[in-house]
Design an enzyme around this catalytic site. Structure first.
Site, PDB file in Angstrom:
ATOM      1  NE  ARG A 105      -4.165  -1.786   2.089  1.00  0.00           N
ATOM      2  CZ  ARG A 105      -5.228  -1.694   2.955  1.00  0.00           C
ATOM      3  NH1 ARG A 105      -5.255  -0.467   3.698  1.00  0.00           N
ATOM      4  NH2 ARG A 105      -6.091  -2.431   2.948  1.00  0.00           N
TER       5      ARG A 105
ATOM      6  CG  ASP B  88       2.562   6.344   2.765  1.00  0.00           C
ATOM      7  OD1 ASP B  88       1.727   5.343   3.088  1.00  0.00           O
ATOM      8  OD2 ASP B  88       3.574   6.343   3.393  1.00  0.00           O
TER       9      ASP B  88
ATOM     10  CE1 TYR C 211       7.394   1.583  -2.540  1.00  0.00           C
ATOM     11  CE2 TYR C 211       8.338  -0.453  -1.223  1.00  0.00           C
ATOM     12  CZ  TYR C 211       7.378   0.556  -1.450  1.00  0.00           C
ATOM     13  OH  TYR C 211       6.113   0.310  -1.240  1.00  0.00           O
TER      14      TYR C 211
ATOM     15  NE  ARG D  80       7.577  10.135   2.088  1.00  0.00           N
ATOM     16  CZ  ARG D  80       6.411  10.378   2.668  1.00  0.00           C
ATOM     17  NH1 ARG D  80       5.346   9.451   2.607  1.00  0.00           N
ATOM     18  NH2 ARG D  80       6.308  11.621   2.907  1.00  0.00           N
TER      19      ARG D  80
END
Length: 293
Positions: free
Chosen positions: A67, A69, A130, A218
């Site tokens: 999921r 953001d 990522y 992040r």
């Protein structure tokens, strides 16, 4: 939320077929993946399009690998949906083209095919990869890349960032780099974390783990940028990790530099086993296990 499909566990309910969807999206215009009331989301757009093109009365719920953001992009996202066998047979050959005509231009479904036995887009995954892209060019970001690259107004030492990153790889409790959620564990296995500078000057972090907790990538990037620009030494992120609490100096960087690049799955004969394993609550060696997920 209507649920007309079969079970979302190890397999679909009798009479249903589990369909794997491979997709990508530009996250700039979305309030994240997960469906929300009165907000535009990736899940909402795809489920609406799927309902329309299959002429269904209700929604076919999607299960996603990760999921993302609000503002985060995806190039290699994976989801699954359980559809009645008759409906799948009626629409299989035309589904991709019809979805392409119905979906907005910032989200695409590239493949739709029956999933092997035991497949679950979320729980069968063994890793997610990522990329976070940043430039330290004094002139800023190339206008053609501005929606996918962060500008950092300090020169970055990639070697120092890699030194710091190497100390974070492995199985740890990443509570110091996660936004806590009630009942959820923050133990993760970080399989890869490294930085490279391309010929265009863009510095890319490659981050791969079995799973990620909220804001983990992040936050890690924010800490490592502090190392790269000389505000902290290479040992600092590992000290924050060991402390196990949020450090006010760790900033959660903006989402637009982050892209989900790929999701990895085990061989077909291991899918069901991985599905079950991933539902067990994670603990570090020496700690007692409890609960689920």
């Amino acid at each position: 939320m209507d649920d007309l499909g079969g079970a979302s566990g190890e397999g679909p309910a009798p009479g249903f077929v589990r369909v794997r969807l491979d997709l990508s999206y530009d996250g700039a215009g979305f309030s994240g993946w997960a469906k929300q009331t009165a907000r535009r989301t990736v899940q909402g757009e795809i489920e609406d399009a799927l309902r329309t093109v299959t002429r269904s009365a209700g929604t076919w719920d999607l299960t996603v690998a990760g999921r993302t953001d609000a503002g985060v992009h995806a190039r290699g996202q994976v989801a699954h949906v359980d559809l009645p066998e008759a409906l799948w047979e009626a629409h299989e050959d035309k589904l991709l083209r019809r979805l392409a005509g119905r979906l907005p231009h910032d989200v695409r479904v590239w493949r739709a095919r029956p999933a092997p036995a035991g497949f679950n887009a979320r729980f069968s995954a063994v890793w997610r990869r990522y990329a976070y892209r940043v430039t330290d060019h004094p002139g800023g970001v190339d206008p053609l890349l501005r929606g996918h690259v962060l500008w950092h107004d300090w020169t970055l030492d990639v070697e120092a960032m890699n030194e710091a990153s190497a100390r974070l790889v492995g199985e740890h409790d990443f509570a110091a780099f996660c936004k806590r959620r009630e009942g959820a564990t923050t133990i993760r296995t970080l399989q890869r974390l490294d930085w490279t500078r391309g010929a265009d000057g863009v510095v890319t972090a490659t981050v791969r783990a079995d799973a990620f907790c909220h804001n983990m990538v992040r936050s890690l990037v924010g800490a490592l940028l502090f190392v790269g620009d000389g505000h902290r030494g290479p040992e600092w992120p590992a000290k924050v990790l060991a402390a196990g609490v949020r450090d006010s100096a760790v900033h959660v960087v903006r989402p637009h530099g982050l892209t989900l690049e790929e999701v990895g799955y085990p061989p077909a004969d291991r899918l069901a086993a991985r599905n079950r394993e991933a539902r067990n609550r994670r603990t570090l060696p020496g700690a007692a296990a409890s609960g689920c997920c």
